[in-house]
Design a protein around this motif. Structure first.
Motif, PDB file in Angstrom:
ATOM      1  N   MET A  97     -37.576   7.014   3.144  1.00 46.75           N
ATOM      2  CA  MET A  97     -36.387   7.057   3.990  1.00 46.75           C
ATOM      3  C   MET A  97     -36.692   6.538   5.386  1.00 46.75           C
ATOM      4  SD  MET A  97     -34.633  10.691   2.982  1.00 46.75           S
ATOM      5  CE  MET A  97     -33.344  10.431   4.212  1.00 46.75           C
ATOM      6  N   ALA A  98     -37.795   7.008   5.970  1.00 52.04           N
ATOM      7  CA  ALA A  98     -38.158   6.569   7.316  1.00 52.04           C
ATOM      8  C   ALA A  98     -38.485   5.082   7.334  1.00 52.04           C
ATOM      9  CB  ALA A  98     -39.344   7.395   7.818  1.00 52.04           C
ATOM     10  N   PRO A 109     -30.550  15.343  16.001  1.00 57.51           N
ATOM     11  CA  PRO A 109     -31.318  14.565  15.020  1.00 57.51           C
ATOM     12  C   PRO A 109     -32.144  15.482  14.111  1.00 57.51           C
ATOM     13  CG  PRO A 109     -31.493  13.588  17.203  1.00 57.51           C
ATOM     14  CD  PRO A 109     -30.816  14.907  17.387  1.00 57.51           C
ATOM     15  N   LEU A 110     -32.342  15.045  12.889  1.00 52.32           N
ATOM     16  CA  LEU A 110     -33.051  15.832  11.880  1.00 52.32           C
ATOM     17  C   LEU A 110     -34.552  15.571  11.982  1.00 52.32           C
ATOM     18  CD1 LEU A 110     -33.328  17.577   9.345  1.00 52.32           C
ATOM     19  CD2 LEU A 110     -32.725  15.551   7.988  1.00 52.32           C
ATOM     20  N   LYS A 127     -43.372  12.583  17.217  1.00 55.54           N
ATOM     21  CA  LYS A 127     -42.253  13.411  16.775  1.00 55.54           C
ATOM     22  C   LYS A 127     -40.964  12.608  16.866  1.00 55.54           C
ATOM     23  CE  LYS A 127     -40.206  17.991  17.322  1.00 55.54           C
ATOM     24  NZ  LYS A 127     -40.213  19.273  18.097  1.00 55.54           N
ATOM     25  N   LEU A 128     -40.564  12.062  15.745  1.00 55.37           N
ATOM     26  CA  LEU A 128     -39.357  11.248  15.661  1.00 55.37           C
ATOM     27  C   LEU A 128     -38.469  11.791  14.548  1.00 55.37           C
ATOM     28  CD1 LEU A 128     -40.996   7.716  15.916  1.00 55.37           C
ATOM     29  CD2 LEU A 128     -39.758   8.918  17.718  1.00 55.37           C
ATOM     30  N   PRO A 129     -37.154  11.561  14.627  1.00 53.52           N
ATOM     31  CA  PRO A 129     -36.260  12.002  13.548  1.00 53.52           C
ATOM     32  C   PRO A 129     -36.640  11.367  12.221  1.00 53.52           C
ATOM     33  CG  PRO A 129     -35.004  11.345  15.502  1.00 53.52           C
ATOM     34  CD  PRO A 129     -36.413  10.912  15.736  1.00 53.52           C
ATOM     35  N   LEU A 130     -36.231  12.009  11.136  1.00 49.15           N
ATOM     36  CA  LEU A 130     -36.538  11.500   9.800  1.00 49.15           C
ATOM     37  C   LEU A 130     -36.047  10.070   9.635  1.00 49.15           C
ATOM     38  CD1 LEU A 130     -37.441  11.750   6.860  1.00 49.15           C
ATOM     39  CD2 LEU A 130     -35.265  12.899   6.365  1.00 49.15           C
ATOM     40  N   PHE A 131     -34.840   9.775  10.084  1.00 54.62           N
ATOM     41  CA  PHE A 131     -34.325   8.409  10.061  1.00 54.62           C
ATOM     42  C   PHE A 131     -33.730   8.098  11.421  1.00 54.62           C
ATOM     43  CE2 PHE A 131     -31.263  11.321   8.290  1.00 54.62           C
ATOM     44  CZ  PHE A 131     -30.056  10.998   8.867  1.00 54.62           C
ATOM     45  N   ALA A 132     -33.525   6.820  11.695  1.00 54.20           N
ATOM     46  CA  ALA A 132     -33.162   6.366  13.034  1.00 54.20           C
ATOM     47  C   ALA A 132     -31.858   7.000  13.503  1.00 54.20           C
ATOM     48  CB  ALA A 132     -33.055   4.844  13.055  1.00 54.20           C
TER      49      ALA A 132
END
Length: 367
Positions: A10-11, A182-183, A195-200
């Protein structure tokens, strides 16, 4: 905590599309914590050639080759039926070009020596300790097809999708009990740059984050409800029909999660689209287990248990209970204050107030 291959897909699809379109550079996201502890390799079935041993190289060559975007699909959409597809993780990644599209499958290789004739045939398996268990995850992407023409990826009306899920599962989607931002998937405390959201994230993807976070929360709650160690859960005290009904509810939840993951990964619009389109076409359908047969005549009546899990009620019902409790509490407080003012002026009135209560307690105990 190790993240799953599906989460990495997904990412990769979401952020990879942003990179291919020039909206984000690799330096902005390639150190995403979702990829920690994993290696991504890209191969061609012809000669088992290793095309790229890192997703940054894969994306870089795709961009220079004219790739326009990536998208996530179910293999059945392409009619794929190869051994590597069946051993894979369940999703397919499509790389879009102006006049064609490539299909990549994440598969698992099986070592030929697992069938070596020198291995003892005494039923003991595995024959040797599995040292790879302590190593990192390995996602093998296989380019299994290249087809001409443009591959259409439908946009998602997130309000309509949320309404469809809510109607099917009888839950509030998205939930007000789940953060609307954001998720982020759990997995330790990575550095801020990882640390970034699962998807943009984007204006169009904001409802997608909230919707998928709601479904993940429901899945976690259901997993706890059905955990064999949770002996006091309502699931373990249901009759056969109730248990099957709840399990079917869980299958529908899992199916919606698959649908949402595909759509979240493919959401690449930069701004929110307010126009309402046609109702969403299902991308995945769950397989429901049949309910137990009714008992023979003269047996116990067949009373199916509630479809939804224990303590599941609509959000409206919960708020009605809370407002009713608040109203009753307010009325009770006003009554106590009024009685206090009366008793101060006329102490003998306390006998009239206390006598009915004392008689009620007395006869209640006798009953």
């Amino acid at each position: 905590m190790r993240h799953t291959s599906i989460a990495r897909q997904m990412a990769l699809v979401s952020y990879g599309t942003q990179f291919l379109r020039g909206h984000a550079e690799l330096e902005d996201w390639y150190r995403h914590g979702i990829f920690f502890g994993a290696r991504l390799q890209f191969r061609t079935p012809d000669g088992n050639a290793l095309l790229a041993d890192d997703f940054t190289w894969w994306l870089g060559i795709l961009r220079r080759s004219g790739a326009l975007r990536l998208s996530l699909h179910l293999p059945a959409e392409f009619g794929l039926d190869t051994e590597r597809t069946l051993l894979g993780s369940g999703y397919a990644v499509a790389a879009h070009f102006a006049d064609r599209h490539e299909i990549w499958i994440v598969g698992r290789e099986r070592a030929a020596w697992h069938e070596h004739p020198l291995l003892p045939d005494d039923g003991h398996y595995p024959a040797f300790p599995n040292a790879a268990h302590w190593g990192g995850e390995l996602d093998n992407y296989w380019r299994v097809a290249e087809r001409p023409g443009k591959l259409e990826v439908p946009d998602t009306d997130w309000r309509q999708l949320a309404a469809a899920i809510s109607a099917d599962l009888d839950i509030r989607v998205p939930s007000s009990l789940v953060p609307a931002g954001p998720l982020f998937l759990p997995g330790g405390e990575p550095a801020s740059w990882a640390k970034l959201p699962l998807f943009a994230r984007s204006a169009a993807a904001a409802p997608a984050h909230h919707l998928l976070a709601t479904l993940y929360a429901e899945q976690a709650r259901l997993s706890n409800e059905m955990n064999p160690k949770n002996e006091n859960s309502a699931y373990h005290h249901m009759d056969a029909a109730g248990a099957v009904t709840l399990e079917n509810w869980g299958r529908r939840l899992d199916s919606w999660i698959i649908e949402a993951e595909l759509r979240c990964a493919n959401e690449c619009r930069s701004s929110a689209i307010l126009e309402r389109g046609a109702p969403p076409t299902r991308l995945h359908r769950p397989v429901q287990a049949p309910l137990p047969e009714r008992p023979p005549a003269g047996g116990a009546p067949f009373v199916p248990t509630s479809v939804a899990p224990a303590a599941r009620r609509g959000a409206a019902g919960k708020w009605q209970d809370r407002l009713g409790m608040a109203f009753a509490l307010a009325v009770g407080c006003l009554f106590v204050v009024a009685c206090a003012h009366i008793i101060v002026g006329f102490p003998w009135v306390s006998v009239l107030i206390g006598a009915p209560y004392a008689l009620y307690v007395h006869y209640k105990q006798r009953d």
